[in-house]
Design a protein around this motif. Structure first.
Motif, PDB file in Angstrom:
ATOM      1  N   ALA A 264      -7.614  -8.665   1.383  1.00 44.98           N
ATOM      2  CA  ALA A 264      -6.833  -7.585   0.794  1.00 44.98           C
ATOM      3  C   ALA A 264      -6.961  -6.308   1.622  1.00 44.98           C
ATOM      4  O   ALA A 264      -8.032  -5.990   2.140  1.00 44.98           O
ATOM      5  CB  ALA A 264      -7.281  -7.327  -0.635  1.00 44.98           C
ATOM      6  N   SER A 265      -5.866  -5.571   1.703  1.00 46.00           N
ATOM      7  CA  SER A 265      -5.872  -4.288   2.404  1.00 46.00           C
ATOM      8  C   SER A 265      -6.439  -3.177   1.542  1.00 46.00           C
ATOM      9  O   SER A 265      -6.932  -2.162   2.054  1.00 46.00           O
ATOM     10  CB  SER A 265      -4.446  -3.924   2.819  1.00 46.00           C
ATOM     11  N   SER A 266      -6.361  -3.365   0.237  1.00 43.02           N
ATOM     12  CA  SER A 266      -6.850  -2.359  -0.692  1.00 43.02           C
ATOM     13  C   SER A 266      -7.140  -3.042  -2.024  1.00 43.02           C
ATOM     14  O   SER A 266      -6.703  -4.172  -2.278  1.00 43.02           O
ATOM     15  CB  SER A 266      -5.821  -1.235  -0.888  1.00 43.02           C
TER      16      SER A 266
ATOM     17  N   ASP B 212       0.851  -1.188   0.000  1.00 38.24           N
ATOM     18  CA  ASP B 212       0.000   0.000   0.000  1.00 38.24           C
ATOM     19  C   ASP B 212       0.885   1.236   0.000  1.00 38.24           C
ATOM     20  O   ASP B 212       1.829   1.340   0.780  1.00 38.24           O
ATOM     21  CB  ASP B 212      -0.909  -0.005   1.229  1.00 38.24           C
TER      22      ASP B 212
ATOM     23  N   ARG C   1     -11.888  -7.595  -0.263  1.00 44.54           N
ATOM     24  CA  ARG C   1     -11.851  -7.410   1.199  1.00 44.54           C
ATOM     25  C   ARG C   1     -12.100  -8.738   1.908  1.00 44.54           C
ATOM     26  O   ARG C   1     -11.430  -9.068   2.900  1.00 44.54           O
ATOM     27  CB  ARG C   1     -12.875  -6.368   1.623  1.00 44.54           C
TER      28      ARG C   1
ATOM     29  N   HIS D 288      -3.074 -11.860   2.606  1.00 44.53           N
ATOM     30  CA  HIS D 288      -3.703 -11.028   3.628  1.00 44.53           C
ATOM     31  C   HIS D 288      -2.878  -9.761   3.883  1.00 44.53           C
ATOM     32  O   HIS D 288      -1.658  -9.804   4.018  1.00 44.53           O
ATOM     33  CB  HIS D 288      -3.828 -11.812   4.933  1.00 44.53           C
ATOM     34  N   GLY D 289      -3.578  -8.628   3.945  1.00 42.69           N
ATOM     35  CA  GLY D 289      -2.933  -7.367   4.276  1.00 42.69           C
ATOM     36  C   GLY D 289      -2.154  -6.738   3.142  1.00 42.69           C
ATOM     37  O   GLY D 289      -1.376  -5.805   3.372  1.00 42.69           O
ATOM     38  N   ARG D 290      -2.388  -7.210   1.896  1.00 46.01           N
ATOM     39  CA  ARG D 290      -1.690  -6.644   0.741  1.00 46.01           C
ATOM     40  C   ARG D 290      -2.709  -6.192  -0.303  1.00 46.01           C
ATOM     41  O   ARG D 290      -3.850  -6.656  -0.310  1.00 46.01           O
ATOM     42  CB  ARG D 290      -0.746  -7.676   0.126  1.00 46.01           C
ATOM     43  N   PRO D 291      -2.292  -5.306  -1.213  1.00 46.81           N
ATOM     44  CA  PRO D 291      -3.230  -4.844  -2.242  1.00 46.81           C
ATOM     45  C   PRO D 291      -3.649  -5.977  -3.177  1.00 46.81           C
ATOM     46  O   PRO D 291      -2.822  -6.765  -3.644  1.00 46.81           O
ATOM     47  CB  PRO D 291      -2.418  -3.789  -3.009  1.00 46.81           C
TER      48      PRO D 291
ATOM     49  N   SER E 163     -10.226  -0.848   4.485  1.00 47.98           N
ATOM     50  CA  SER E 163     -10.333  -0.966   5.936  1.00 47.98           C
ATOM     51  C   SER E 163     -11.782  -1.108   6.375  1.00 47.98           C
ATOM     52  O   SER E 163     -12.088  -1.849   7.323  1.00 47.98           O
ATOM     53  CB  SER E 163      -9.708   0.261   6.610  1.00 47.98           C
TER      54      SER E 163
ATOM     55  N   SER F  99      -5.983 -11.842  -5.245  1.00 48.99           N
ATOM     56  CA  SER F  99      -5.387 -11.508  -3.955  1.00 48.99           C
ATOM     57  C   SER F  99      -3.872 -11.719  -4.011  1.00 48.99           C
ATOM     58  O   SER F  99      -3.388 -12.638  -4.684  1.00 48.99           O
ATOM     59  CB  SER F  99      -5.987 -12.398  -2.859  1.00 48.99           C
TER      60      SER F  99
ATOM     61  N   ASP G 212      -8.866   1.993  -0.422  1.00 40.76           N
ATOM     62  CA  ASP G 212      -8.609   1.360   0.870  1.00 40.76           C
ATOM     63  C   ASP G 212      -9.798   0.486   1.258  1.00 40.76           C
ATOM     64  O   ASP G 212     -10.955   0.851   1.034  1.00 40.76           O
ATOM     65  CB  ASP G 212      -8.386   2.448   1.928  1.00 40.76           C
TER      66      ASP G 212
END
Length: 295
Positions: A259-261, A26, A255, A222-225, A141, A219, A139
């Motif tokens: 994915a974070s974004s 991100d 999401r 986890h936690g990646r664009p 979130s 994807s 984003d």
């Protein structure tokens, strides 16, 4: 430290996709994504490996390229190496010399977003700029607003209508039995391959149940664009909000996949696509042109 270039074996493609996973950040440039390899894998994993080039330092990948056609190299570079002059010079030598098996002589392009050192090398060698692209980002979130489309995850009998929408949007013309058979086969090849595990193909229907939009999302862990590639609205159905609705559905599925974004890249020459993504909550970054050798 010496940098070497190689073409990977098919058995190496998954580990290289996992390496690309870790390069998706991100706030970082929208580089070659593992989803780009996944989409390309419609051609088969062997063809995907043959189209890849990997630059190694001490045996570890520092840049990964995908030959997306005869005249375009798309690059992902390890974030700490984006400004690495030694790596930039090595890649520049590789793409300059047709005998190295990267790009042919003549007009060719390199997609290397965020790779300022490489851009400086190539421009210094007489390259110019090519088609400008607009990276977009949303984003994830917070939960994504609901979409008015009825969206289904594609499998089984849904592959054919998904393929028909995609064909209508990007090519048009008659969806013949031969075209149908080829596109369904390509999708099945992709879905059965090792790069599709964290992907979803989506089909959107309007209130009457007619398929009007198709997309795939990818994807990077986890936690990646995550990436939207492709997104299509049936020809003749544009301008009715289906593109925005399908974009929202894609973001929601990404999401759910952790994915974070959500990211996507649109041609700057297609302002309607840029506006569609913006209407779905995506923020456009400044335009980034490909690098092009004009002769």
């Amino acid at each position: 430290m010496r940098i070497t270039m190689t073409t990977p074996a098919p058995d190496d493609v998954v580990s290289l996709a996992e390496t690309l996973d870790g390069w998706q950040l991100d706030g970082g440039p929208l580089q070659l994504h593992p989803g780009d390899l996944g989409w390309f894998s419609m051609r088969g994993i062997e063809a995907t490996a043959s189209a890849m080039r990997v630059w190694l330092r001490e045996g570890r990948p520092v840049a990964i390229g995908l030959l997306d056609g005869d005249d375009l190299l798309r690059l992902g570079i390890a974030p700490p190496a984006l400004d690495d002059g030694e790596l930039a010079a090595a890649i520049a030598r590789s793409v300059a010399d047709p005998s190295r098996g990267v790009l042919p002589a003549g007009v060719v392009s390199v997609e290397a977003r965020g790779a300022d050192a490489l851009a400086a090398c190539l421009i210094g060698a007489g390259w110019g700029t090519g088609d400008p692209w607009v990276p977009l980002h949303r984003d994830l979130s917070d939960p994504v607003e609901a979409t008015p489309l009825r969206v289904e995850v594609v499998e089984g009998d849904l592959v054919e209508p998904w393929s028909e929408v995609h064909f209508s949007a990007f090519r048009g013309g008659e969806f013949t039995d031969a075209v149908r058979g080829r596109m369904v086969h390509n999708w099945q090849t992709m879905a059965a391959g090792p790069l599709y595990d964290r992907a979803r193909s989506l089909l959107g229907r309007d209130e009457a149940g007619t398929p009007v939009a198709a997309a795939a999302v990818w994807s990077a862990g986890h936690g990646r664009p995550g990436l939207i590639e492709p997104l299509a609205v049936r020809r003749g159905q544009q301008g009715k909000g289906f593109g925005r609705a399908m974009t929202l559905a894609c973001a929601s599925v990404l999401r759910d996949l952790g994915a974070s974004s959500a990211t996507v890249c649109a041609e700057a020459s297609n302002p309607a696509a840029v506006a569609t993504y913006a209407s779905a909550g995506f923020t456009a970054a400044p335009e980034v042109p490909d690098l092009r050798r004009h002769a």
